[in-house]
Design a protein around this motif. Structure first.
Motif, PDB file in Angstrom:
ATOM      1  N   LYS A  12     -19.026  12.197  20.472  1.00 18.38           N
ATOM      2  CA  LYS A  12     -19.114  12.034  21.915  1.00 18.38           C
ATOM      3  C   LYS A  12     -18.666  10.627  22.272  1.00 18.38           C
ATOM      4  O   LYS A  12     -19.019   9.669  21.585  1.00 18.38           O
ATOM      5  CB  LYS A  12     -20.544  12.262  22.374  1.00 18.38           C
ATOM      6  N   VAL A  13     -17.878  10.514  23.336  1.00 16.46           N
ATOM      7  CA  VAL A  13     -17.382   9.217  23.773  1.00 16.46           C
ATOM      8  C   VAL A  13     -17.764   9.014  25.229  1.00 16.46           C
ATOM      9  O   VAL A  13     -17.582   9.899  26.058  1.00 16.46           O
ATOM     10  CB  VAL A  13     -15.846   9.108  23.623  1.00 16.46           C
ATOM     11  N   GLY A  14     -18.307   7.846  25.507  1.00 15.97           N
ATOM     12  CA  GLY A  14     -18.610   7.456  26.873  1.00 15.97           C
ATOM     13  C   GLY A  14     -17.853   6.181  27.189  1.00 15.97           C
ATOM     14  O   GLY A  14     -17.589   5.369  26.297  1.00 15.97           O
ATOM     15  N   ALA A  15     -17.505   6.002  28.448  1.00 17.21           N
ATOM     16  CA  ALA A  15     -16.813   4.792  28.875  1.00 17.21           C
ATOM     17  C   ALA A  15     -17.432   4.311  30.172  1.00 17.21           C
ATOM     18  O   ALA A  15     -17.899   5.119  30.983  1.00 17.21           O
ATOM     19  CB  ALA A  15     -15.322   5.071  29.060  1.00 17.21           C
ATOM     20  N   ALA A  16     -17.454   3.015  30.345  1.00 16.14           N
ATOM     21  CA  ALA A  16     -17.972   2.426  31.575  1.00 16.14           C
ATOM     22  C   ALA A  16     -17.014   1.338  32.036  1.00 16.14           C
ATOM     23  O   ALA A  16     -16.458   0.601  31.215  1.00 16.14           O
ATOM     24  CB  ALA A  16     -19.364   1.849  31.356  1.00 16.14           C
ATOM     25  N   LEU A  17     -16.829   1.252  33.331  1.00 12.11           N
ATOM     26  CA  LEU A  17     -16.032   0.207  33.948  1.00 12.11           C
ATOM     27  C   LEU A  17     -16.975  -0.589  34.832  1.00 12.11           C
ATOM     28  O   LEU A  17     -17.676  -0.014  35.671  1.00 12.11           O
ATOM     29  CB  LEU A  17     -14.908   0.810  34.788  1.00 12.11           C
ATOM     30  N   ILE A  18     -17.008  -1.887  34.609  1.00  6.88           N
ATOM     31  CA  ILE A  18     -17.854  -2.750  35.425  1.00  6.88           C
ATOM     32  C   ILE A  18     -16.946  -3.728  36.151  1.00  6.88           C
ATOM     33  O   ILE A  18     -16.166  -4.448  35.523  1.00  6.88           O
ATOM     34  CB  ILE A  18     -18.905  -3.473  34.571  1.00  6.88           C
ATOM     35  N   PHE A  19     -17.023  -3.713  37.481  1.00  6.41           N
ATOM     36  CA  PHE A  19     -16.212  -4.604  38.305  1.00  6.41           C
ATOM     37  C   PHE A  19     -16.900  -4.819  39.647  1.00  6.41           C
ATOM     38  O   PHE A  19     -17.449  -3.892  40.221  1.00  6.41           O
ATOM     39  CB  PHE A  19     -14.806  -4.025  38.515  1.00  6.41           C
ATOM     40  N   LYS A  20     -16.914  -6.038  40.111  1.00  5.66           N
ATOM     41  CA  LYS A  20     -17.447  -6.386  41.442  1.00  5.66           C
ATOM     42  C   LYS A  20     -18.751  -5.671  41.765  1.00  5.66           C
ATOM     43  O   LYS A  20     -18.863  -4.971  42.768  1.00  5.66           O
ATOM     44  CB  LYS A  20     -16.427  -6.063  42.523  1.00  5.66           C
ATOM     45  N   ASN A  21     -19.752  -5.788  40.946  1.00  7.43           N
ATOM     46  CA  ASN A  21     -21.068  -5.166  41.153  1.00  7.43           C
ATOM     47  C   ASN A  21     -21.026  -3.646  41.195  1.00  7.43           C
ATOM     48  O   ASN A  21     -21.936  -3.019  41.723  1.00  7.43           O
ATOM     49  CB  ASN A  21     -21.722  -5.693  42.437  1.00  7.43           C
ATOM     50  N   ASN A  22     -19.967  -3.046  40.692  1.00 12.97           N
ATOM     51  CA  ASN A  22     -19.858  -1.589  40.609  1.00 12.97           C
ATOM     52  C   ASN A  22     -19.848  -1.167  39.146  1.00 12.97           C
ATOM     53  O   ASN A  22     -19.319  -1.876  38.298  1.00 12.97           O
ATOM     54  CB  ASN A  22     -18.555  -1.098  41.259  1.00 12.97           C
ATOM     55  N   ILE A  23     -20.418  -0.003  38.898  1.00 15.56           N
ATOM     56  CA  ILE A  23     -20.378   0.594  37.560  1.00 15.56           C
ATOM     57  C   ILE A  23     -19.886   2.020  37.712  1.00 15.56           C
ATOM     58  O   ILE A  23     -20.414   2.783  38.523  1.00 15.56           O
ATOM     59  CB  ILE A  23     -21.766   0.608  36.892  1.00 15.56           C
ATOM     60  N   VAL A  24     -18.857   2.369  36.944  1.00 19.91           N
ATOM     61  CA  VAL A  24     -18.347   3.738  36.905  1.00 19.91           C
ATOM     62  C   VAL A  24     -18.502   4.207  35.464  1.00 19.91           C
ATOM     63  O   VAL A  24     -18.142   3.494  34.534  1.00 19.91           O
ATOM     64  CB  VAL A  24     -16.858   3.796  37.320  1.00 19.91           C
ATOM     65  N   ILE A  25     -19.068   5.392  35.291  1.00 25.05           N
ATOM     66  CA  ILE A  25     -19.304   5.938  33.958  1.00 25.05           C
ATOM     67  C   ILE A  25     -18.553   7.258  33.827  1.00 25.05           C
ATOM     68  O   ILE A  25     -18.531   8.062  34.754  1.00 25.05           O
ATOM     69  CB  ILE A  25     -20.808   6.166  33.702  1.00 25.05           C
ATOM     70  N   ALA A  26     -17.937   7.465  32.660  1.00 25.52           N
ATOM     71  CA  ALA A  26     -17.219   8.718  32.382  1.00 25.52           C
ATOM     72  C   ALA A  26     -17.450   9.098  30.926  1.00 25.52           C
ATOM     73  O   ALA A  26     -17.931   8.297  30.133  1.00 25.52           O
ATOM     74  CB  ALA A  26     -15.730   8.545  32.663  1.00 25.52           C
TER      75      ALA A  26
END
Length: 131
Positions: free
Chosen positions: A21-35
């Motif tokens: 299983k692979v998870g990814a997160a993008l953190i930018f400008k107080n935002n978090i996106v998870i996929a």
């Protein structure tokens, strides 16, 4: 474990893919996106299915139309890969994902490896360092 990797780990826990299983997160400008990856797949699948699609890598699924409207993104991408037995494994992005991240403006990735975490600066001469 860095905060971003904990977020990526949450993504990996939502994945139904086997044998890993692979998870990814993008953190930018107080935002978090998870996929996450739903199935073991190829980033090339994104060319043939509506975005985001099953079978694409977690890194590709991070970038929805919402994010694509805000390019370039100056954030860090975190990638977490876990095997069926619960141990972490190498989540170094494939060349397609690496090229996509560079094109979208990502300069730094952090990913798990066997028993270590690595940080890479991308978009210029790459350097690996252990965290």
């Amino acid at each position: 474990m860095p905060y971003g990797l904990r977020a990526a780990k949450i993504g990996s826990e939502k994945s139904k893919a086997e044998p890993f299983k692979v998870g990814a997160a993008l953190i930018f400008k107080n935002n978090i996106v998870i996929a996450w990856n739903d199935t073991k797949g190829s980033p090339g699948a994104a060319r043939w299915y509506p975005y985001p699609s099953e079978g694409t890598h977690a890194e590709f699924r991070l970038f929805t139309n919402y994010l694509l409207e805000r390019l370039p993104i100056r954030g860090t991408v975190y990638i977490y890969r876990v095997l069926a037995n619960g141990t972490t494994a190498s989540a170094k992005p494939c060349i397609s994902c690496r090229n996509m991240l560079t094109t979208l403006g990502i300069k730094r990735i952090v990913y798990t490896d066997y028993n270590n975490t690595f940080v890479e600066e991308i978009g210029r001469a790459s350097c690996r360092e252990r965290v």
